[in-house]
Structures are given as C-alpha cells and as structure tokens.
Write an enzyme that holds these catalytic residues in place. Structure first.
Site, PDB file in Angstrom:
ATOM      1  N   GLY A 502       0.831  -1.204   0.000  1.00 14.00           N
ATOM      2  CA  GLY A 502       0.000   0.000   0.000  1.00 14.00           C
ATOM      3  C   GLY A 502       0.855   1.240   0.000  1.00 14.00           C
ATOM      4  O   GLY A 502       2.083   1.187   0.122  1.00 14.00           O
ATOM      5  N   GLY A 504       0.295   5.477   1.311  1.00 16.61           N
ATOM      6  CA  GLY A 504      -0.530   6.569   1.800  1.00 16.61           C
ATOM      7  C   GLY A 504       0.127   7.902   1.535  1.00 16.61           C
ATOM      8  O   GLY A 504       1.106   8.003   0.794  1.00 16.61           O
ATOM      9  N   GLY A 505      -0.396   8.938   2.180  1.00 17.76           N
ATOM     10  CA  GLY A 505       0.141  10.270   1.965  1.00 17.76           C
ATOM     11  C   GLY A 505       1.551  10.444   2.493  1.00 17.76           C
ATOM     12  O   GLY A 505       2.255  11.366   2.113  1.00 17.76           O
ATOM     13  N   PHE A 506       1.980   9.540   3.409  1.00 17.65           N
ATOM     14  CA  PHE A 506       3.293   9.682   4.010  1.00 17.65           C
ATOM     15  C   PHE A 506       4.322   8.733   3.417  1.00 17.65           C
ATOM     16  O   PHE A 506       5.462   8.707   3.842  1.00 17.65           O
ATOM     17  CB  PHE A 506       3.211   9.456   5.518  1.00 17.65           C
ATOM     18  CG  PHE A 506       2.371  10.481   6.219  1.00 17.65           C
ATOM     19  CD1 PHE A 506       2.303  11.769   5.745  1.00 17.65           C
ATOM     20  CD2 PHE A 506       1.640  10.150   7.337  1.00 17.65           C
ATOM     21  CE1 PHE A 506       1.541  12.726   6.376  1.00 17.65           C
ATOM     22  CE2 PHE A 506       0.873  11.100   7.988  1.00 17.65           C
ATOM     23  CZ  PHE A 506       0.818  12.396   7.501  1.00 17.65           C
ATOM     24  N   GLY A 507       3.918   7.893   2.470  1.00 16.69           N
ATOM     25  CA  GLY A 507       4.884   7.013   1.853  1.00 16.69           C
ATOM     26  C   GLY A 507       4.381   5.585   1.744  1.00 16.69           C
ATOM     27  O   GLY A 507       3.291   5.245   2.198  1.00 16.69           O
ATOM     28  N   VAL A 509       4.098   1.338   2.116  1.00 15.30           N
ATOM     29  CA  VAL A 509       4.112   0.354   3.200  1.00 15.30           C
ATOM     30  C   VAL A 509       4.484  -0.997   2.604  1.00 15.30           C
ATOM     31  O   VAL A 509       3.946  -1.401   1.569  1.00 15.30           O
ATOM     32  CB  VAL A 509       2.742   0.275   3.910  1.00 15.30           C
ATOM     33  CG1 VAL A 509       2.796  -0.753   5.041  1.00 15.30           C
ATOM     34  CG2 VAL A 509       2.338   1.639   4.442  1.00 15.30           C
ATOM     35  N   LYS A 523       6.373   0.901   7.437  1.00 16.02           N
ATOM     36  CA  LYS A 523       5.912   2.175   6.878  1.00 16.02           C
ATOM     37  C   LYS A 523       7.148   3.041   6.630  1.00 16.02           C
ATOM     38  O   LYS A 523       7.789   3.524   7.546  1.00 16.02           O
ATOM     39  CB  LYS A 523       4.960   2.856   7.855  1.00 16.02           C
ATOM     40  CG  LYS A 523       4.435   4.209   7.411  1.00 16.02           C
ATOM     41  CD  LYS A 523       3.494   4.748   8.490  1.00 16.02           C
ATOM     42  CE  LYS A 523       3.029   6.148   8.164  1.00 16.02           C
ATOM     43  NZ  LYS A 523       2.170   6.694   9.243  1.00 16.02           N
ATOM     44  N   ASP A 623      -7.433  11.857  11.780  1.00 15.81           N
ATOM     45  CA  ASP A 623      -7.415  11.363  10.392  1.00 15.81           C
ATOM     46  C   ASP A 623      -8.051   9.981  10.309  1.00 15.81           C
ATOM     47  O   ASP A 623      -7.555   9.099   9.616  1.00 15.81           O
ATOM     48  CB  ASP A 623      -5.981  11.326   9.855  1.00 15.81           C
ATOM     49  CG  ASP A 623      -5.941  11.238   8.325  1.00 15.81           C
ATOM     50  OD1 ASP A 623      -6.949  11.614   7.684  1.00 15.81           O
ATOM     51  OD2 ASP A 623      -4.922  10.792   7.780  1.00 15.81           O
TER      52      ASP A 623
END
Length: 803
Positions: A502, A504-507, A509, A523, A623
């Site tokens: 996956g 997400g907005g932070f990088g 996984v 992550k 969030d």
C-alpha cells in the site's frame, strides 16, 4: 470561444425520412386519433414534424421530432432503446392518459410517464417551438418532451438541473448515425461543485469547460449575436442554460455527436446548416491533455509545459511527447509564508477534486487560508462568481489547466521558495525584490540553528558520556525496539515491489518477515512526505503509550541517515477501504456480510473510546478514515496511522490550529473551516465511516442523479423521508438485521451533525450500538451535507418532512 462558419457536413436525415409520409393537417393527437407509422403531425406554423422515421439503412422505426426544412434534422427521439421493427404499430393516447407507442401486437414499447393523469381526456400537441405538450382534460400541462431531451437541444429547451422537478436535463449521443440508441457520450451542466459544461464518456470526464463566471463557462465564450443569445440561470433552485432566437428566419440545433463533439449549428431559408461553434475546440481542450500539474498552450510546440516548481514525472516520455503522466513537485510544499504564489490571469481553473469553496472570502483571506494549510496547492478568486467575493482552494494535483485567449479568473499557484528563486515565469517578477531578503534570512537562521544544535549536542554528550550513550538514552525514551536498516532490508527483500502492500500520503508500506518468522509491516516515510521528524516522533511517542485490541501495535522504528521507518504488526487482510469500496460481490466486498460490518463498526468505536477516555493519554486521531482502519486475520478492525494525532490535557475541550491536516470527506466542519478540533471531530469522522460501511460508497465520491447532496445529505434525506433502508449496500442482499442497520444509519447521522455539541460522545455511541432498546434522537442537519459549496459564516439547512 471562436465562431466557426465553415461548411458543416450534416447527418443525412433526408435518408431517414425517405419513407412514404402522409402529413396530417393537424398538430394535435387525441384518444380517438392514433398516429400510424406513415403519418406525421405538423406544428401550426409548419416548423416541426412529429412522426416515425427509420434512420439510414436501418429497418427500425423511431418516434421523433424534426425540423421541417430540408435537409431535415431530427431533434428528439422517444423510443431510443425500443424501436418498432416493422411498419406496424403507432402512437396513441392510452387509457391512463399517457402517450404510448404500441407494436403490432398491441404491446407498449414506450410510454411518456408512469403516472396516471386522467380518464382518457388528455391531448398531445406539437408546438412551433418543437416541444410536444401533453395536457389533461383541464388543460394542465402534465408532460412535455422538453423535459426529456435525447441528443439535441433547440431554442427554448433548457439543459441543467431543476430542484422543484428534480430533473437533470442532459444530452446523450447516438451510438452511430444509423442507431439512435443511447451512445457513450453525455453532455450537460455539472453542478456538483461549480456549474460548468461537461462531456462525459461513460462515467469519466471527457471534456470540461471551466466554471460559469457570469460571462462565460471557462473557455466557452459564446458572444450574443443578431441571430441568437444564450441565457444562464444559476441559483439555489435552478442551474440551467438555454438558447433564444432573435428572429424567425434562422434555425438552431445543438447536438452531441456519436464521437463526443458538441456542435452548435445554424441555418436560414437559403443556406445549408453551418457550424457556429464546437467543443472541444482545440487539442488543449481535451480533458487532462497534459496530465497533472502542467499547462497546455495550444500555440506552443510542444503543447505541454510543467508549472513553475514542477518537473516531468517521466522525462523520457515527456521528451517523446507522451504527456499523460504529467508533472510532479520539484521540492516539498511547506507551510511557510515565504512560499511564492505565482499569479496567472489567462488560465482555465483546475478541475474540482479535493476542493474547497467559500463564497464570502476576500482575496486576502483566501490567500491566508492557503498559506496556513501545507496541502494547499493553489487558490483563486473571481469577483464575478459571487457578489460578495469568493475563494477556491485546491489540495491535490492541479489538472486540466490550459491557457485561454479570454479569461477573468486569477489563479495563484503555490511555488516553494527554493523553486521560486530560480523561476522566471509570469508573476515571478512581482516578488523579485523579496528574494535577497529571504536568502539572507534563510542563511542567518540556518547558521543560528546549527549553533544551537551544536551547543545542545555538546551538553548532552558531556552528560551521557558520549554519542553512544546519547543514542541509548533516546531509545529508552521511545520505549520500543530500534531496528537496523540491514534487518529491515532483509525482511522486505530490499523493499521489493512484490512486498509493497500500500501507499498513503506519508509514503509506501511494505510487508516483511523477520528472521524469527514474525511478519511485520514497514511504513517507509517518503522524503517528500508531509510527515517530518516532528510527526514521526509524535506517532512513535503516542502509539507506544497505547495498547488496545482495536489499535494497530507499533513494534519499533528504524532511523537510517535521512530515512525514517515505523515497524508495525502485520495485518493480513489489509485496509477496510479495499473491502467496502471494492464494489463486487465476487471479490472483497462480497465477504463483508452485515454481521461482519456491524462488528467492525463496534470495534472502531471501542478503539476510539479507548484513545478518547481510557488510555494514559487523551488522544484525538484527526485522520480517521476507511484506509486507516486495518483488518487482522479474523477481520477484527484496528485503527492505524497516528501521525496527525494530538494529545489533550484532561481539562481541554478543544484546540485551534493554523495547520489543518486530514482527509476531506471525513473532516468535521469546525476543523476544516476554523481549524478547531476536539473529540467531536473524531466522532464526525466515525459517523462518515459508519455511513460508508452501511452503503459501500465513499462520501467524497458519492453522486446521485436526482440531487446534489453528498452521502451524508443523501442518508439524512432518506431517513427524514422514511426510506433509510435504500442506503444499504446491495451486496449485502438480505443478510442484514433491519433494526441494526437502521440503528447504525441513525447513529452515523447523529455523529455527523453540523454542531459539535449535538454529536454524541463515543461512550454514548457504544451504548447505542450495544443496546437494542436504546431510544435514539432524530439527527439534525449534517455538516457538509452538499457537494456544491459551504460557507464558513453561514450554513443553512432546509428540514425535510417524512411522507
């Protein structure tokens, strides 16, 4: 838009109408006089015919309306999907007062309405406007063809949306010149955000004009002429436009062709049909011609250029003039007031995705709102859109931007200060005087910061007995394991794409497996991620103090050079959004029967209750969304991603921040607009999530053909009308408990109420979920219940009454 008067090769409808016709000297149809295949009704002034036609080489028959002039132009088709396959049958008025087309066996293939009007006394008439009206015995209009357009519009016909009738009037193309059945292109006004002209290909956008600004629809500027004018009405009740003729010797038709081109055609008594204008008009008009974060300029070669501060995502493809990948940021956007905002007055406003509008903000307030949000990429203001002013904010990639010959919009695109220093694009010169000052300030502040860091490090080194003991002290404070980079690379096979589960907005996984056999999720924070050292430390410090079965467990972290990684327990079934939004009975969505969904809702509620009330720290997540709820092997939900979370003191009720960060569609009104967050902000997000789980639909992507409410507004409308069960995901079929589903819908709507003080606490939510006999209040109007806009100073809501 330019006016084109080049000759137009029109559809050969004369071939369609070559069958033998018998014109009836009347414009009306009654119950005693059916219309056969070979007969036509003629409007009183002889301008339009109503009858059956057989297009091209087809042997099928369709009821249509066409201009009586040659070459004929069909402007409306009734039975597009159910033609008559021979010359038998015809049009008549049925016993219930409706117009009906019957085949040779007397079976109905088309009907004007499903409503019963009168006892056989209705009359249909074709008017010189080209409209067919059906009136009952009292003369009351009960149906008209103008309310049911097919592929074309003519003067007097409206395209758009009407709140009173609930009708969305669009044009749908033919499949081909020989087949009037609905094709793949649809044209109309999209009113979900701001009214603009849109051509859809299936469910995807094929073309968009840009928003109406009281002069033009973005790039579509159609000047009024001596022949016709275009009038537009946009208010709380209506959103439509229409053409009006200024004389009686000119004819007009606007059509959507079977290849997705909108055409406005004109004709007089002596000339043939000619094209007045088309859209898309030029290559740059095609939707996302150059990909995200780029500008399409028709006069340039090549067409596409990256915006200032952006570079091609794939340089090789860009060099080969394959622009679909678009551009990516050259530097990370920040929340710094030093970032430059490049002004453009000749661009079409970007498409409205992850978008905010406020109709009363001044230009200065709009700029301040963008500066204070690190995810804001651009803002715009146009005084012609609303009388009070107006503010647009964009939070995702800027797409479908092109240079216009005529524009009144002013678009301000955010450029990181390092990029603006080297920029030479329009608008940069206005801020050139700031650069020396900014550079000096940056050098001075950097030097001072280095001095402070050196002094702090020196004192810590002396106290702890060296660098090694300092590191050990940090690990002790973090209270969790520290993994070295070699161990993580072995576990993830050097961060192989095969192990990526996956992003997400932070990088990204990655799934990994330690040498002891334990499975982990890594992550890996992106270098361009908004989550910096502070957010990283925040997530580590918070999660190490949280232990609950409905929270993802943090195993440790890894810091290597500039890289930061968090090591979590591995969740075998991934994120909740991959299940509830999958949309297929035969894939993941089909695995979530109601019993499992209800258990997931309860588990999320217990996790929130723990962090709000029962943990050592009082935590606000900020969030909560479907992608941040993970599922273990038993499909138990666990809340993850605490990078945006904040700890509260016991006596604090709310906190105000200048940096609003989260996900639109889940953010509460008071947080998104004013930056105020509390436990009730998480409650709002939980309510959105409950309604998404019940319906299987994303709030941010919900669209209903009959209204402009989002999922929250739609659910509230259904509940008020006693039709709440219509919200249920069809994939659940009959596997659900009606009482449980209705209770969850009502709880979800109680959680998303506009006012924070009206929302329940999570302890009350759990009580309502677990107690079948609990009496639930009726929810008030939800926050952000419509997709069209919201005003931070005023929010109105019309109460719906159940029927």
């Amino acid at each position: 838009m330019k006016i084109y008067l080049s000759a137009f090769v029109c559809f050969i409808f004369s071939c369609m109408l070559s069958r033998v016709e018998i014109s009836i000297a009347t414009d009306t149809l009654t119950i005693s006089g059916p219309l056969t295949i070979n007969e036509t009704l003629i409007s009183r002034g002889g301008k339009f015919h109503l009858g059956f036609f057989s297009p091209g080489i087809s042997n099928n028959y369709y009821l249509g309306i066409w201009y009586a002039i040659a070459p004929a132009k069909v402007v409306w088709v009734a039975n597009r999907e159910n033609p008559l396959n021979d010359a038998s049958g015809g049009l008549s008025i049925g016993d219930d007062g409706n117009l009906v087309i019957l085949d040779k066996s007397g079976q109905s293939v088309w009907k004007s309405s499903n409503m019963t009007y009168i006892n056989g006394g209705s009359v249909a008439q074709i008017l010189d406007s080209g409209n067919v009206e059906l009136r009952d015995e009292t003369g009351t209009l009960v149906w008209q063809s103008f309310d049911h357009p097919s592929h074309a519009m003519i003067p007097g016909m409206k395209l758009g949306w009407n709140s009173k009738t609930g009708l969305h009037l669009n044009l749908t193309s033919w499949k081909s010149s020989d087949d009037p059945s609905p094709g793949e292109y649809t044209y109309g006004i999209d009113t979900k955000v701001q009214a603009e002209l849109v051509i859809w290909k299936g469910s995807s956008t094929f073309y968009r004009s840009g928003p109406w600004n009281k002069i033009s629809f973005g790039e579509v500027y159609v000047p009024n002429s001596l022949l016709f004018n275009m009038s537009v009405k946009l208010d709380a009740e209506d959103a439509y436009y229409e053409y009006n003729m200024l004389g009686t010797t000119t004819f007009l038709i606007a059509t959507i062709s079977d290849d997705g081109v909108f055409q406005l055609l004109l004709k007089n008594d002596v000339a043939d049909w000619v094209m007045a204008f088309v859209m898309p008009q030029v290559s740059c008009s095609n939707y996302m011609r150059c990909g995200p974060n780029s500008v399409c300029i028709e006069e340039d070669s090549p067409y596409c250029s990256c915006m200032t501060g952006y570079i091609p995502k794939n340089p090789k493809e860009w060099h080969d003039q394959v622009w679909s990948g678009g551009c990516i940021g050259q530097s990370q956007l920040s929340c710094s007031t030093l970032d430059n905002y490049e002004e453009h007055s000749d661009l079409k406003l970007p498409a409205f995705s992850l978008f905010f509008v406020n109709t009363s903000m001044s230009l200065e307030e709009c700029r301040a709102e963008c500066i204070n949000n690190c995810t804001c990429k651009a803002y715009a203001s146009s005084y012609l859109l609303w009388d009070e002013g107006g503010c647009f904010l964009w939070f995702e990639d800027l797409v479908d931007v092109m240079k216009l010959e005529f524009s009144i919009n002013h678009l301000f695109i955010r450029v990181p200060i390092l990029d603006s220093i080297s920029a030479s694009a329009p608008g940069y010169s206005k801020n050139r005087w700031r650069i020396p000052v900014i550079v000096v300030m940056n050098i001075a502040s950097t030097f001072l910061l280095l001095v402070v860091i050196f002094l702090i490090w020196t004192r810590k080194y002396q106290r702890k007995g060296g660098a090694y003991s300092s590191k050990k002290g940090d690990e002790k404070n973090l209270e969790l394991s520290s993994y070295d980079i070699v161990t993580i690379e072995r576990a993830t096979q050097s961060f192989s794409d095969m192990n990526k589960i996956g992003e997400g907005g932070f990088g990204p996984v990655y799934k990994g497996k330690l040498s002891c056999g334990e499975e982990i999720a890594v992550k890996r924070l992106s270098e361009t991620s908004c989550q910096g050292v502070n957010e990283f430390k925040n997530e580590v410090m918070l999660i190490t103090k949280l232990q609950h079965r409905n929270l993802v467990r943090l195993l440790g972290c890894c810091i290597h050079d500039e890289e930061k990684m968090l090591i979590y327990e591995y969740m075998a079934n991934g994120s909740l959004d991959s299940y509830i939004f999958d949309g297929s009975k035969h894939t993941k969505s089909g695995l979530l029967e109601w019993k499992r969904r209800f258990a997931i809702i309860g588990g999320i509620a217990r996790g929130l209750l723990y962090i709000h009330h029962d943990s050592r720290l009082r935590i606000i997540h900020r969030d909560l969304k479907a992608s941040n709820v993970l599922l273990d092997t038993e499909m138990n939900p666990k809340i993850s991603d605490f990078g945006m979370a904040r700890a509260f003191r016991e006596e604090q009720l709310a906190i105000k921040t200048k940096r609003v960060a989260g996900t639109f569609g889940y953010m509460s009104p008071e947080y998104a607009i004013d930056g105020v967050y509390s436990m009730k902000s998480d409650v709002f997000s939980f309510g959105v999530l409950v309604l998404e789980i019940v319906s299987g639909t994303r709030n941010s992507q919900f669209h209903h053909p009959d209204h402009d409410f989002n999922l929250l507004g739609h659910a509230w409308k259904l509940l008020m009308e006693g039709r709440a069960l219509q919200l249920i995901d069809p994939l659940m079929e009959d596997s659900f408990s009606i009482s449980e589903v209705l209770r969850c819908i009502q709880i979800g709507l109680l959680c998303v109420q506009q006012r924070p003080e009206d929302r329940p606490t999570m302890s009350s939510v759990l009580l309502m979920l677990d107690n079948d006999s609990a009496v639930l209040q009726q929810p008030n109007c939800p926050g952000f219940f419509t997709e069209r806009s919201f005003n931070q100073n005023e929010a109105t809501c019309t109460m719906l009454e159940g029927r």
